[in-house]
Design an enzyme around this catalytic site. Structure first.
Site, PDB file in Angstrom:
ATOM      1  CB  CYS A  22      -0.694   0.145   1.296  1.00 48.02           C
ATOM      2  SG  CYS A  22      -1.989   1.439   1.198  1.00 48.02           S
ATOM      3  NE  ARG A 133      -6.486  -5.744  -3.163  1.00 48.30           N
ATOM      4  CZ  ARG A 133      -6.252  -4.525  -2.861  1.00 48.30           C
ATOM      5  NH1 ARG A 133      -5.310  -3.910  -3.237  1.00 48.30           N
ATOM      6  NH2 ARG A 133      -7.278  -3.721  -2.478  1.00 48.30           N
ATOM      7  CG  LEU A 194       4.350   3.373  -6.649  1.00 50.23           C
ATOM      8  CD1 LEU A 194       3.438   4.413  -5.857  1.00 50.23           C
ATOM      9  CD2 LEU A 194       5.198   3.763  -7.695  1.00 50.23           C
ATOM     10  CG  ASP A 276      -3.401   8.841  -4.469  1.00 46.54           C
ATOM     11  OD1 ASP A 276      -3.674   9.122  -3.436  1.00 46.54           O
ATOM     12  OD2 ASP A 276      -3.886   7.733  -4.981  1.00 46.54           O
ATOM     13  CB  CYS A 321      13.072  12.049 -22.671  1.00 43.03           C
ATOM     14  SG  CYS A 321      12.960  10.874 -21.467  1.00 43.03           S
ATOM     15  CB  CYS A 324      13.552   8.837 -26.836  1.00 40.69           C
ATOM     16  SG  CYS A 324      12.866   7.174 -26.955  1.00 40.69           S
ATOM     17  CB  CYS A 334       4.654   7.542 -13.551  1.00 42.05           C
ATOM     18  SG  CYS A 334       4.089   8.155 -11.815  1.00 42.05           S
TER      19      CYS A 334
END
Ligand code: SF4
Ligand code: SF4
Length: 378
Positions: A22, A133, A194, A276, A321, A324, A334
């Protein structure tokens, strides 16, 4: 503002499960002010009033922790206040992300009546789901989450299954995809897991490594593409975004913009964060209950040079980048997947993305062309 999307946390990080990976519990451990409790009526009213004043279309999204722990009356009162305050012809809609373990028929009636779009966390088949979970007593939650999916189908409530990509789901990704399709769970999102903040990547029992990510992406793509060609209506968010971009449109996933966008995460005490994944003290943008703060101002900060450092810094990219070949589709990914400034903002999945695009580009382009010629289905 035309459209405003909010991500509201009615009970902060409180949850009846204790999932191993989490990220929100991890973030809370890094904040000074933990356990912010349940959102009160004053905060709800301020959020609704300011949202309706800011935009013609408002999407009220709820997330946690487990947002349903706020209780059904919280949501009924929220929606009743929206109905009372919204202007004629103003559009409002609702989304909720839930673990689905405590949802009764009353919840289903409410979701259906208010037109909720539900994101149901389901890490695939029982084994992969239950490994990570678990509830507070250590018992797996698959049976309850799966029962919720069936109930959502029975009530004809639109929902996406949200499957975290981690070591356990990656090992069984083909079985998971086929299981979802067999059960009619056609709207699917696969979300890379993550690692905890500040810890070396790849060291947890559930960690996703770049090599595993690449292999999962390729496998999922092959399965999805074959189904697309057979007319099976499977939606996988990431691939659909690539097709949309190849057709000249804009992605709806923030990780594909080339820069972070404002997610309007609102904690139960009214504190606003940009994302978030960055609901941390350093990135707090103020409290929505502050009379001087509103959603228009927050949006302006996200698109201007105002000292909202989160957005300014998010535009920085790995030097590679800019040259690229895959940048128009990848756009650097992200920010939580990127290394620090010292390490040059390199996306840890960079090589995985390059190999994935080389693997899939011909078929992505073919599908884009087919959809242009046959917009009502191949
Ligand atoms: S950090 Fe990732 S999830 Fe958050 S706004 Fe940026 S791209 Fe989106
Ligand atoms: S594949 Fe790598 S270099 Fe290319 S745009 Fe993505 S992150 Fe940047």
């Amino acid at each position: 503002m035309k459209k405003l999307q909010l991500l509201i946390k009615p009970v902060s990080s409180a949850c009846n499960l204790k999932c191993a990976y989490c990220f929100y519990r991890d973030e809370e451990q890094h904040r000074m002010d933990r356990g912010r409790g349940r959102m009160d009526t004053e905060t709800v009213k301020v959020i609704v009033d300011k949202a309706l004043a800011a935009a013609q279309t408002c999407v009220f999204g709820f997330q946690g922790g487990e947002p349903t722990l706020a209780g059904l009356p919280f949501f009924e009162e929220f929606a009743a206040y929206v109905e009372q305050k919204k202007r004629p012809r103003q559009q409002v809609s609702y989304t909720i992300q839930t673990n689905g373990t405590e949802l009764s028929d009353e919840w289903m009636d409410f979701f259906r009546e208010k037109g909720f779009l539900v994101g149901l966390s389901l890490d695939g088949v029982r084994r992969s789901h239950d490994e990570n979970r678990k509830d507070q007593d250590g018992a797996g939650s698959f049976s309850r989450a799966f029962a919720c999916a069936e109930k959502l189908q029975e009530y004809r409530i639109p929902f996406h299954v949200l499957c975290v990509l981690n070591r356990q789901t990656a090992e069984r990704i083909e079985a998971i995809y086929r299981f979802f399709c067999r059960k009619g769970f056609y709207a699917q999102q696969y979300i890379p897991c993550l690692d905890p903040l500040g810890e070396q990547r790849g060291k947890q029992s559930y960690s996703l490594t770049p090599a595993v990510f690449e292999s999962v992406m390729k496998k999922l793509f092959d399965l999805w593409y074959a189904d697309q060609m057979s007319g099976v209506p499977v939606y996988i968010r990431q691939f659909e975004n690539y097709v949309e971009m190849l057709a000249g449109g804009q992605p709806e996933a923030c990780s594909m913009y080339g820069k972070c966008s404002m997610q309007n995460v609102i904690e139960s005490d009214g504190t606003v964060y940009p994302c978030d994944f960055y609901a941390l003290d350093a990135w707090a943008m103020g409290n929505i209950k502050d009379p001087a703060l509103d959603f228009v101002k927050l949006w302006q900060w996200s698109v201007s040079e105002h000292p909202a450092p989160f957005f300014r810094e998010s535009a920085k990219r790995d030097a590679r980048c800019s040259g690229c070949r895959w940048y128009p589709l990848c756009r650097g990914g992200c920010r939580r997947d990127c290394e620090t400034e010292k390490e040059g903002f390199r996306n840890v999945y960079c090589e995985a993305y390059q190999n994935f695009f080389a693997h899939s580009i011909g078929r992505l382009e073919r599908l884009t062309a087919l959809r242009r010629h046959f917009p009502y289905g191949i």
